[in-house]
Motif scaffolding. Structure first.
Motif, mmCIF file in Angstrom:
data_model
loop_
_atom_site.group_PDB
_atom_site.id
_atom_site.type_symbol
_atom_site.label_atom_id
_atom_site.label_comp_id
_atom_site.label_asym_id
_atom_site.label_seq_id
_atom_site.Cartn_x
_atom_site.Cartn_y
_atom_site.Cartn_z
ATOM 1 N N MET A 138 -34.266 -62.663 5.069
ATOM 2 C CA MET A 138 -34.404 -62.345 4.313
ATOM 3 C C MET A 138 -32.747 -61.852 3.602
ATOM 4 O O MET A 138 -32.180 -61.061 4.200
ATOM 5 C CB MET A 138 -34.986 -60.837 3.707
ATOM 6 N N ASP A 139 -32.191 -63.020 2.256
ATOM 7 C CA ASP A 139 -30.409 -62.638 2.817
ATOM 8 C C ASP A 139 -30.521 -62.550 0.785
ATOM 9 O O ASP A 139 -31.440 -63.373 0.548
ATOM 10 C CB ASP A 139 -30.371 -64.036 3.291
ATOM 11 N N GLY A 140 -29.478 -61.846 0.944
ATOM 12 C CA GLY A 140 -28.850 -61.690 -1.385
ATOM 13 C C GLY A 140 -29.260 -60.476 -1.266
ATOM 14 O O GLY A 140 -28.309 -59.867 -2.371
ATOM 15 N N ASN A 141 -29.286 -59.640 -0.539
ATOM 16 C CA ASN A 141 -29.293 -57.932 -1.501
ATOM 17 C C ASN A 141 -27.989 -57.362 -1.733
ATOM 18 O O ASN A 141 -27.632 -57.201 -3.047
ATOM 19 C CB ASN A 141 -29.580 -57.344 -0.136
ATOM 20 N N GLY A 142 -27.256 -57.476 -0.756
ATOM 21 C CA GLY A 142 -25.532 -57.575 -1.128
ATOM 22 C C GLY A 142 -24.790 -57.962 -3.245
ATOM 23 O O GLY A 142 -24.765 -57.575 -3.722
ATOM 24 N N ARG A 143 -25.378 -59.662 -3.021
ATOM 25 C CA ARG A 143 -25.000 -59.991 -4.203
ATOM 26 C C ARG A 143 -26.391 -60.038 -5.395
ATOM 27 O O ARG A 143 -25.628 -59.548 -6.495
ATOM 28 C CB ARG A 143 -25.118 -61.959 -3.709
ATOM 29 N N ARG A 193 -20.661 -54.747 10.033
ATOM 30 C CA ARG A 193 -20.794 -54.244 8.686
ATOM 31 C C ARG A 193 -20.208 -52.937 8.478
ATOM 32 O O ARG A 193 -19.982 -51.955 9.832
ATOM 33 C CB ARG A 193 -21.694 -54.504 8.299
ATOM 34 N N HIS A 231 -30.010 -53.221 -0.730
ATOM 35 C CA HIS A 231 -31.348 -53.782 0.502
ATOM 36 C C HIS A 231 -32.008 -52.395 -0.158
ATOM 37 O O HIS A 231 -33.481 -52.782 0.275
ATOM 38 C CB HIS A 231 -30.056 -52.555 1.874
ATOM 39 N N ARG A 274 -23.969 -51.718 -2.792
ATOM 40 C CA ARG A 274 -24.938 -52.785 -2.126
ATOM 41 C C ARG A 274 -26.242 -52.481 -1.437
ATOM 42 O O ARG A 274 -26.955 -52.452 -1.335
ATOM 43 C CB ARG A 274 -24.036 -53.215 -0.897
HETATM 44 C C1 IPE Z 1 -29.322 -59.820 3.685
HETATM 45 O O1 IPE Z 1 -28.951 -58.865 2.395
HETATM 46 C C2 IPE Z 1 -29.646 -57.786 4.792
HETATM 47 C C3 IPE Z 1 -28.957 -57.354 5.928
HETATM 48 C C4 IPE Z 1 -28.000 -59.011 6.230
HETATM 49 C C5 IPE Z 1 -29.110 -56.786 6.200
HETATM 50 P P1 IPE Z 1 -27.171 -58.913 2.360
HETATM 51 O O2 IPE Z 1 -27.065 -57.725 2.396
HETATM 52 O O3 IPE Z 1 -26.723 -60.324 3.779
HETATM 53 O O4 IPE Z 1 -26.820 -59.515 1.514
HETATM 54 P P2 IPE Z 1 -25.646 -60.352 0.519
HETATM 55 O O5 IPE Z 1 -25.491 -62.130 2.053
HETATM 56 O O6 IPE Z 1 -24.213 -59.695 0.786
HETATM 57 O O7 IPE Z 1 -25.637 -60.725 -0.540
#
Ligand code: IPE
Ligand code: IPE
Ligand code: MG
Length: 247
Positions: free
Chosen positions: A20-25, A72, A38, A34
């Motif tokens: 599950m990727d891409g929450n931050g973007r 992180r 999440h 960010r």
């Molecule tokens: C996925 O989203 C969630 C975790 C890794 C906990 P990210 O936080 O990696 O979001 P991006 O990749 O920076 O957009």
């Protein structure tokens, strides 16, 4: 005919794994912190879990936090841990209503006490559920898992419980966190990144891989159904020829 109706219920993946990727973007695109990404990611989790249980897909494994994610910023790690506790508290009824058993893989003793306790409480309260096993990969890293496995097997050899010639794939499998799960059939990663990021390296040896540009908080059950339909249109040969499969 809806996307869901097109799915062949007799050929569902027996184990679906999701990065599950891409929450931050997702949050950045909207000018948000960010943590908002999440938070919104948890909505997608609920939608996918419910859709999988309904089909049903007997095993769903979600990559929620990797061993590398500990690197992180502390504030983000703390937010993710808090979100985990609140989601577990909030979702326990959904798990019970949908007959879902919660399971967890990873170096769980590294989790904060609060997360660890909540997790084990929910696992205990859902242990007799049988429609679907939902596995959360938490503080999970495939290399850590394989290293742990090698240490455990070496110790058995050292103590003369087994000899090196006894070591086979089944024994290795039995020492992995995923020992009671079948191999992954389908692996989905959102957000456009096409990498595995230390997830289930052994278990995806013959998985079908599906990458989608959609960021995790925007992922819906329609995206899931599309992925499953795509999977059902593939020919899984496992090293054989097409003619051998369809004589
Ligand atoms: C996925 O989203 C969630 C975790 C890794 C906990 P990210 O936080 O990696 O979001 P991006 O990749 O920076 O957009
Ligand atoms: C993988 O995502 C881990 C989870 C989804 C929990 P990351 O965002 O941490 O992966 P990289 O760093 O982009 O490879
Ligand atoms: Mg990411």
């Amino acid at each position: 005919m809806t996307l869901e109706d097109k799915i062949d219920k007799n050929r569902l993946p027996q184990h679906l794994a999701v990065i599950m990727d891409g929450n931050g973007r997702w949050a950045k695109k909207k000018g948000l912190f960010r943590s908002k990404g999440h938070e919104n990611g948890t909505k997608a989790v609920r939608e996918v879990v419910e859709a999988c249980a309904k089909l049903p897909i007997p095993n769903l494994t979600l990559y929620a936090f990797s061993t590398e994610n500990w690197n992180r910023p502390k504030l983000e790690v703390d937010t993710l841990m808090r979100l985990l506790v609140s989601s577990l508290k909030k979702e326990i009824d959904t798990l019970i209503d949908n007959d879902i058993k919660l399971n967890a893989i990873g170096s769980l003793q590294s989790l904060p006490k609060k997360v660890y306790n909540e997790l084990f409480d929910v696992m205990d309260r859902t242990k007799s559920n049988s429609r679907m096993t939902l596995t959360l990969a938490l503080s999970y890293g495939s290399r850590e898992e394989i290293t742990k496995t090698i240490k455990e097997i070496s110790l058995k050899v050292k103590n003369n419980l087994i000899s090196p010639s006894d070591i086979d794939e089944e024994m290795i499998n039995n020492h992995l966190y995923t020992h009671d799960l079948p191999d992954v059939d389908l692996l989905i990663r959102t957000s456009g990144e096409q990498r595995i990021s230390n997830f289930l390296l052994w278990q995806i040896a013959y998985a079908e891989l599906y990458f989608i540009e959609t960021l995790w908080p925007d992922f819906t059950k329609e995206h899931l159904f599309e992925a499953i339909l795509n999977y059902q249109n593939r020919e899984r040969r496992f090293g054989k020829t097409s003619e051998q499969l369809y004589p």
